[in-house]
Design a protein around this motif. Structure first.
Motif, PDB file in Angstrom:
ATOM      1  N   UNK A  24      -7.406  -3.598  -4.479  1.00 52.85           N
ATOM      2  CA  UNK A  24      -6.540  -3.132  -5.565  1.00 52.85           C
ATOM      3  C   UNK A  24      -5.717  -1.969  -5.031  1.00 52.85           C
ATOM      4  N   UNK A  25      -4.572  -1.728  -5.610  1.00 55.12           N
ATOM      5  CA  UNK A  25      -3.786  -0.578  -5.161  1.00 55.12           C
ATOM      6  C   UNK A  25      -2.316  -0.741  -5.469  1.00 55.12           C
ATOM      7  N   UNK A  26      -1.536   0.216  -4.976  1.00 57.37           N
ATOM      8  CA  UNK A  26      -0.097   0.236  -5.222  1.00 57.37           C
ATOM      9  C   UNK A  26       0.501   1.287  -4.274  1.00 57.37           C
ATOM     10  N   UNK A  27       1.507   2.002  -4.691  1.00 53.35           N
ATOM     11  CA  UNK A  27       2.185   2.933  -3.776  1.00 53.35           C
ATOM     12  C   UNK A  27       2.317   4.318  -4.401  1.00 53.35           C
ATOM     13  N   UNK A  28       2.512   5.322  -3.555  1.00 51.83           N
ATOM     14  CA  UNK A  28       2.743   6.674  -4.092  1.00 51.83           C
ATOM     15  C   UNK A  28       4.099   7.236  -3.662  1.00 51.83           C
ATOM     16  N   UNK A  29       4.891   6.475  -2.920  1.00 51.12           N
ATOM     17  CA  UNK A  29       6.235   6.989  -2.629  1.00 51.12           C
ATOM     18  C   UNK A  29       7.087   6.812  -3.889  1.00 51.12           C
ATOM     19  N   UNK A  44      -9.394 -11.428  -3.298  1.00 51.80           N
ATOM     20  CA  UNK A  44      -8.415 -11.300  -4.385  1.00 51.80           C
ATOM     21  C   UNK A  44      -7.757  -9.930  -4.269  1.00 51.80           C
ATOM     22  N   UNK A  45      -6.535  -9.836  -4.780  1.00 55.77           N
ATOM     23  CA  UNK A  45      -5.856  -8.537  -4.818  1.00 55.77           C
ATOM     24  C   UNK A  45      -5.215  -8.360  -6.190  1.00 55.77           C
ATOM     25  N   UNK A  46      -5.409  -7.146  -6.761  1.00 56.51           N
ATOM     26  CA  UNK A  46      -4.884  -6.862  -8.109  1.00 56.51           C
ATOM     27  C   UNK A  46      -4.129  -5.540  -8.086  1.00 56.51           C
ATOM     28  N   UNK A  47      -2.927  -5.554  -8.635  1.00 54.09           N
ATOM     29  CA  UNK A  47      -2.143  -4.312  -8.714  1.00 54.09           C
ATOM     30  C   UNK A  47      -1.937  -3.950 -10.183  1.00 54.09           C
ATOM     31  N   UNK A  48      -2.391  -2.763 -10.529  1.00 57.63           N
ATOM     32  CA  UNK A  48      -2.143  -2.199 -11.864  1.00 57.63           C
ATOM     33  C   UNK A  48      -0.837  -1.418 -11.793  1.00 57.63           C
ATOM     34  N   UNK A  49       0.043  -1.594 -12.796  1.00 52.41           N
ATOM     35  CA  UNK A  49       1.368  -0.951 -12.707  1.00 52.41           C
ATOM     36  C   UNK A  49       1.928  -0.763 -14.111  1.00 52.41           C
ATOM     37  N   UNK A  51       0.737 -11.665  -2.287  1.00 53.73           N
ATOM     38  CA  UNK A  51       0.457 -13.016  -2.805  1.00 53.73           C
ATOM     39  C   UNK A  51       0.604 -14.067  -1.709  1.00 53.73           C
ATOM     40  N   UNK A  52       1.248 -13.699  -0.602  1.00 50.88           N
ATOM     41  CA  UNK A  52       1.397 -14.669   0.492  1.00 50.88           C
ATOM     42  C   UNK A  52       0.138 -14.775   1.354  1.00 50.88           C
ATOM     43  N   UNK A  53      -0.736 -13.764   1.235  1.00 54.93           N
ATOM     44  CA  UNK A  53      -1.941 -13.800   2.085  1.00 54.93           C
ATOM     45  C   UNK A  53      -3.239 -13.686   1.293  1.00 54.93           C
ATOM     46  N   UNK A  54      -3.119 -13.497  -0.011  1.00 49.83           N
ATOM     47  CA  UNK A  54      -4.347 -13.344  -0.800  1.00 49.83           C
ATOM     48  C   UNK A  54      -4.082 -13.820  -2.224  1.00 49.83           C
ATOM     49  N   UNK A  55      -5.103 -14.351  -2.898  1.00 50.18           N
ATOM     50  CA  UNK A  55      -4.937 -14.665  -4.315  1.00 50.18           C
ATOM     51  C   UNK A  55      -4.667 -13.352  -5.065  1.00 50.18           C
TER      52      UNK A  55
END
Ligand code: GLV
Ligand code: MN
Ligand code: MN
Length: 412
Positions: free
Chosen positions: A79-84, A187-192, A367-371
């Motif tokens: 899980x994650x996102x960006x800080x820039x 799996x990968x999940x992004x909260x935004x 999404x190209x490398x992980x659900x």
């Protein structure tokens, strides 16, 4: 398992991170690898260490903070996102997904939950295109969507290459090592934050993203002829800014008349040379950002823009050079991760909307490398990329809770 989100701590941390900025509050500016960005990264690493997570940083500065699961061979749940943050931004874009992800992991730790699959917080480098002209630099490299050689050719506005800039930032290793091996994430999940008004308008507290729109961007340079603003007669002019004005409006018309509300086009940069009151503009640099949920329609707008360039350069005797920086396909989120998020919403008795992300995100490339799927929370008036961007404490905590629940279900 009793999940408790420490909302006050999470909000305090969002404020702390917002204070590490090159803009006066409430605006946030944090361009990749500037001293503010490096300070923010160090601050964040300290929070991850406090939570007992194991840190790793790759050669482009993507940061991984891992809570080891009981099965060290099983793929991780990310899980994650960006800080820039772009110039004059707000404090929630990206940050909610990073600090919400960290808080979700802490809530799970505190509940006594022990994952089988490791859970990993991933903080992407340069989701924003501000410095190198291309967004999602870290996730493009992680997913193999941008080759290390192509990345090395990217330069910032001061003609410094990524190699120079990242080495100065203290990053070691080679860009060739950044790509993640197949099957790294289960799996990968992004909260935004939504960055649009739909959740707020429909008074639905959560959005589960099923598709991410297709973004493209171009750099345009128009060369005309400069001269004295008094001396050069109108019939003799080859004014680059007048040509730019025509082009900008042609692009707007192409997007407005595409036949679908999902087509959007923006010119966000217009630099005029030499930039003097009494001098005819001889050169203009523009950016163009074009998006759609439908790839053919998006590419149709790019084609219309090219046609406009040809027509304007002929009629105004200017040269127009366009460089396509990126033209990415849309992403479809993984049904099993969409379902896991939906189930977590239901379990916590939260209404949710299945929706499209019109903004792009690192999840487009993950999404190209992980659900992969995303979870949206509302933001006031849909505002984003501006200092008055706002998400309520309740919505942030709710999104974090549902994220934590989903991470638990996917990692057990
Ligand atoms: C991301 O910041 C975007 O521009 O969609
Ligand atoms: Mn953004
Ligand atoms: Mn973002």
């Amino acid at each position: 398992m009793k999940l408790q989100i420490d909302r006050d701590r999470l909000l305090r941390e969002i404020e702390s991170l917002a204070s590490i900025s090159d803009a006066e509050a409430p605006a946030v500016t944090r361009i990749v690898f500037t001293p503010a960005d490096l300070k923010a990264r160090a601050w964040l690493r300290a929070r991850c260490e406090e939570a007992g997570l194991t840190l790793r940083q790759d050669a482009i500065g993507n940061t991984f903070a891992r809570w080891a699961g009981s099965d060290s061979k099983a793929p991780a749940v990310g899980t994650g996102s960006h800080i820039d943050a772009i110039p004059n931004a707000g404090k929630y874009d990206g940050v909610v997904g990073v600090l919400g992800g960290l808080e979700a992991m802490r809530a799970l730790q505190q509940s006594g939950f022990r994952p089988k699959h490791s859970i990993e917080l991933l903080v992407f480098t340069s989701e924003e295109p501000t410095r190198f002209g291309i967004g999602c630099l870290g996730s493009r490299l992680l997913s193999g969507s941008l080759s290390p050689d192509a990345a090395k050719r990217l330069k910032d506005g001061d003609s410094e290459s990524i190699e120079e800039v990242r080495r100065k930032a203290g990053l070691r290793g080679e860009l060739e090592e950044v790509k993640l091996p197949n099957g790294y994430y289960k799996a990968f999940i992004e909260l935004h934050i939504e960055q649009g008004p739909l959740l707020e308008r429909q008074q639905i507290p959560l959005g589960v993203v099923t598709h991410i729109a297709a973004p493209a961007s171009l750099r345009v340079v128009i060369e005309g002829a400069g001269g004295h603003a008094g001396g050069v007669l109108m019939p003799d002019r080859r004014d680059a800014l007048c040509a730019a004005a025509e082009l900008i409006l042609a692009l707007e018309t192409a997007a407005r008349t595409s036949g679908a509300i999902d087509t959007v086009a923006t010119v966000g940069i217009c630099e005029v040379f030499p930039g003097a009151v009494n001098s005819i503009p001889s050169r203009v640099r523009l950016s163009a950002d074009i998006r759609d949920t439908d790839l053919r329609r998006r590419d149709g707008v790019i084609k219309s823009m090219e046609n406009a360039c040809n027509a304007i350069s002929a009629s105004r005797q200017v040269t127009i050079h366009t460089e396509l920086l990126n033209a990415d396909a849309p992403a479809e989120c993984a049904p099993e991760v969409v379902e896991a998020l939906s189930q977590a919403c239901r379990k916590h008795e939260q209404k949710f909307l299945l929706m499209i992300s019109r903004a792009y995100h690192d999840s487009l490339f993950m999404s190209r490398i992980a659900p992969t799927a995303m979870l949206f929370i509302p933001c006031r008036n849909g505002y984003s990329h501006r200092p008055d961007e706002y998400a309520s404490p309740e919505d942030i905590a709710r999104g974090t809770l549902v994220l934590a629940e989903t991470l638990a279900q996917l990692s057990k």
